[in-house]
Design an enzyme around this catalytic site. Structure first.
Site, PDB file in Angstrom:
ATOM      1  N   HIS A 155      25.400  48.078  15.007  1.00  0.00           N
ATOM      2  CA  HIS A 155      24.582  48.261  13.811  1.00  0.00           C
ATOM      3  C   HIS A 155      25.440  48.660  12.615  1.00  0.00           C
ATOM      4  CE1 HIS A 155      20.540  50.097  12.214  1.00  0.00           C
ATOM      5  NE2 HIS A 155      21.277  49.619  11.230  1.00  0.00           N
ATOM      6  N   PHE A 187      27.665  45.410   6.276  1.00  0.00           N
ATOM      7  CA  PHE A 187      28.932  45.150   5.587  1.00  0.00           C
ATOM      8  C   PHE A 187      28.759  44.541   4.185  1.00  0.00           C
ATOM      9  CE2 PHE A 187      32.006  45.293   9.478  1.00  0.00           C
ATOM     10  CZ  PHE A 187      31.893  46.668   9.482  1.00  0.00           C
ATOM     11  N   ASN A 238      20.375  42.660   5.696  1.00  0.00           N
ATOM     12  CA  ASN A 238      19.926  43.033   4.345  1.00  0.00           C
ATOM     13  C   ASN A 238      21.036  42.912   3.308  1.00  0.00           C
ATOM     14  OD1 ASN A 238      21.111  45.235   5.643  1.00  0.00           O
ATOM     15  ND2 ASN A 238      19.994  46.739   4.440  1.00  0.00           N
ATOM     16  N   HIS A 290      13.788  48.782  13.171  1.00  0.00           N
ATOM     17  CA  HIS A 290      13.879  50.009  12.379  1.00  0.00           C
ATOM     18  C   HIS A 290      12.497  50.632  12.518  1.00  0.00           C
ATOM     19  CE1 HIS A 290      15.149  52.361   8.642  1.00  0.00           C
ATOM     20  NE2 HIS A 290      13.942  52.796   8.945  1.00  0.00           N
ATOM     21  N   HIS A 302      18.594  53.644  15.540  1.00  0.00           N
ATOM     22  CA  HIS A 302      18.675  55.018  15.008  1.00  0.00           C
ATOM     23  C   HIS A 302      17.454  55.921  15.252  1.00  0.00           C
ATOM     24  CE1 HIS A 302      16.564  52.837  11.897  1.00  0.00           C
ATOM     25  NE2 HIS A 302      17.656  52.372  11.328  1.00  0.00           N
ATOM     26  N   ASP A 331      25.278  52.694  12.210  1.00  0.00           N
ATOM     27  CA  ASP A 331      24.432  52.337  11.065  1.00  0.00           C
ATOM     28  C   ASP A 331      25.245  52.491   9.772  1.00  0.00           C
ATOM     29  OD1 ASP A 331      22.388  51.542   9.461  1.00  0.00           O
ATOM     30  OD2 ASP A 331      21.106  53.275   9.810  1.00  0.00           O
ATOM     31  N   HIS A 341      27.473  53.044   0.238  1.00  0.00           N
ATOM     32  CA  HIS A 341      27.109  52.875  -1.166  1.00  0.00           C
ATOM     33  C   HIS A 341      28.242  53.495  -1.969  1.00  0.00           C
ATOM     34  CE1 HIS A 341      23.073  51.572  -0.145  1.00  0.00           C
ATOM     35  NE2 HIS A 341      22.979  52.589   0.693  1.00  0.00           N
TER      36      HIS A 341
HETATM   37  O1  DOR Z   1      19.567  54.566   4.940  1.00  0.00           O
HETATM   38  C1  DOR Z   1      19.576  53.369   5.204  1.00  0.00           C
HETATM   39  N1  DOR Z   1      20.410  52.529   4.581  1.00  0.00           N
HETATM   40  N2  DOR Z   1      18.723  52.890   6.114  1.00  0.00           N
HETATM   41  C2  DOR Z   1      18.564  51.564   6.339  1.00  0.00           C
HETATM   42  O2  DOR Z   1      17.770  51.200   7.177  1.00  0.00           O
HETATM   43  C3  DOR Z   1      19.321  50.578   5.532  1.00  0.00           C
HETATM   44  C4  DOR Z   1      20.560  51.202   5.035  1.00  0.00           C
HETATM   45  C5  DOR Z   1      21.268  50.387   3.985  1.00  0.00           C
HETATM   46  O3  DOR Z   1      21.412  49.170   4.187  1.00  0.00           O
HETATM   47  O4  DOR Z   1      21.733  50.955   3.004  1.00  0.00           O
HETATM   48 ZN    ZN Z   2      20.747  50.068   9.332  1.00  0.00          ZN
END
Ligand code: DOR
Ligand code: ZN
Length: 452
Positions: A71, A74, A105, A190, A235, A305, A309
């Protein structure tokens, strides 16, 4: 009969096999560390022996199979200011991860074949470890061609960064799970129930938790378990959910992240937004319940996960996107937890390495003849403080700053050493998509057309 037809072919005895590479040390085989050597041919483990002459000897260091992280996000294509396939996979390699599963995503959201083809092309040029590209679903459209080249389907039951919410009633859920069983692909959820999630402004972690209470996870996990169908819950974070995991049925698996194991809403953060994530960090009581569930088998595996950012995006709590980077630090943090007696070594190898591989990528995950020669050389005495400056994600920050970690010294991917004494010596494009066969080889893709 002509004489060349009379030649008898004798299989070569193993002792005379010439290995491409051989290494020795304390190797992890069948749940035990033994002194031995591993012979590698064509990227696969070809022999496990007491001794192999000419093997590179790692002495007292332990040798584990490479880790599969099921999980990660990238961000490539679309959000490459946060991460891309090179920095993401480099970060993975330094953390002992030799195969990652990337989430859909990205931009465009990956649910149709053209978007998958584009991501396949990008990854084939940049990846330094192996990978699979997970497909999502939008407007209830499932693209069969995309799914066939994908390790799994991801379903977002609640809104989160860049995720497309899939609202499914019980009938639709049953239909989807039956269909996916026919395709032979796992479905990853999720698990948070929209009904209990609020979008109120949040200025800190306690308020963020209030918006996404334990009940949201409990409700979603209850529904998923009572489907009675094989599926995977991403998660898991709450006391209530791990209690429900006692009732899971055949083929229902779950994962936990290092941030939910090591952090809570009350942890000390250099910047509180670094702890903003979905599902949220919870209370100490939840964290303790997660450790219990990880130990007793209700939770099967650890995923990072990894959701980077930028620092700028994380400046203001209220506007900060949710997500925490962690692909590089997961195994190193857990190895220290083993040293501290929080988890038995054997269980750590199961949840970090063996179980994710069994569930998602069985060609990896154990030191066994025929498996990929993905190997980690680890000196358990070399404990280092985590410092974001020395990590490889574009994020440039970590909520684990200053915590103790044991990073692998050397890492092998299919028999090739990609990290040597903490230095990268692999190359871009060496990583392979294990769910596709590239007709022209993994560097020989033609440029796909962009969707839309
Ligand atoms: O906190 C999160 N960030 N939860 C998610 O399910 C997606 C992820 C993201 O892609 O930033
Ligand atoms: Zn995730």
């Amino acid at each position: 009969m002509p004489s060349d037809m009379q030649k008898t072919f004798y299989p070569r005895p193993l002792t005379s096999v010439k290995f491409d590479t051989a290494i020795s040390g304390r190797i992890y085989v069948n749940g035990e560390l033994i002194e031995g050597a591993i012979g590698i041919v064509d990227g696969k483990i070809a022999a496990i022996k007491k001794r192999i002459s000419g093997a590179r000897d790692y002495g007292d260091s332990i040798i584990l199979p490479g880790r599969v992280d099921p999980h990660v996000h990238f961000r490539d294509p679309g959000y490459t200011q946060k991460e891309d396939f090179l920095t993401g996979t480099l970060s993975a390699a330094f953390g002992g991860v030799t195969c990652i599963l990337d989430m859909p995503n990205t931009e465009p959201f990956l649910y149709r074949y053209p978007a998958l083809e584009e991501k396949e092309y990008i990854a084939s040029r940049k990846a330094v470890v192996d990978y699979g590209l997970i497909t999502g679903m939008k407007n209830r459209i499932l693209d069969e061609k995309a799914l066939k080249r994908s390790p799994a389907l991801k379903i977002f039951m609640a809104p989160t960064t860049g995720g497309i919410v899939n609202e499914l009633d019980d009938l639709a859920l049953q239909y989807l799970l039956n269909l996916m069983k026919d395709y032979g692909k796992p479905v990853i959820f999720h698990a948070e129930d929209m009904k209990f999630i609020s979008n109120e402004k949040t200025g800190n972690l306690i308020e963020h938790l209030r918006n996404r209470p334990n009940m949201a996870e409990e409700s979603a996990v209850r529904r998923l378990i009572s489907s009675g169908k094989p599926l995977h819950m991403a998660h898991i974070t709450s006391t209530e959910a791990v209690e429900l995991l006692k009732n899971r049925t055949y083929g229902q698996t779950s994962e936990v992240t290092p941030h939910h194991l090591f952090l809570t809403v009350d942890s000390d953060f250099e910047n509180e937004a670094y702890g903003r994530v979905n599902p949220p960090l919870r209370k100490k009581r939840d964290r303790d319940a997660l450790w219990d569930a990880l130990r007793d088998g209700r939770i099967d595996m650890i995923s990072s996960d990894h959701a980077p950012h930028t620092m700028e995006e994380k400046e203001e709590f209220e506007t900060a996107p949710s997500g925490i980077p962690g692909v590089e630090t997961a195994l190193p943090l857990i190895l220290v937890a083993v040293k501290k007696g929080l988890l038995e070594f054997k269980r750590a190898v199961e949840v970090l390495i063996e179980n994710p591989a069994k569930r998602f990528c069985p060609r990896k995950g154990s030191i066994e003849v025929g498996k990929d020669a993905d190997l980690l050389v680890i000196d358990m005495k070399k404990v280092r403080r985590i410092d974001a400056e020395y990590l490889h994600s574009k994020a440039g920050w970590t909520p684990f700053e200053g915590m103790d970690a044991i990073f692998p010294e050397s890492v092998y991917l299919r028999g090739k050493r990609i990290i040597k004494n903490g230095n990268f010596e692999g190359e871009k494009g060496l990583g392979e998509n294990l769910w596709t066969k590239h007709p022209a080889g993994h560097n020989g893709h033609s440029e796909p057309e962009r969707e839309g």
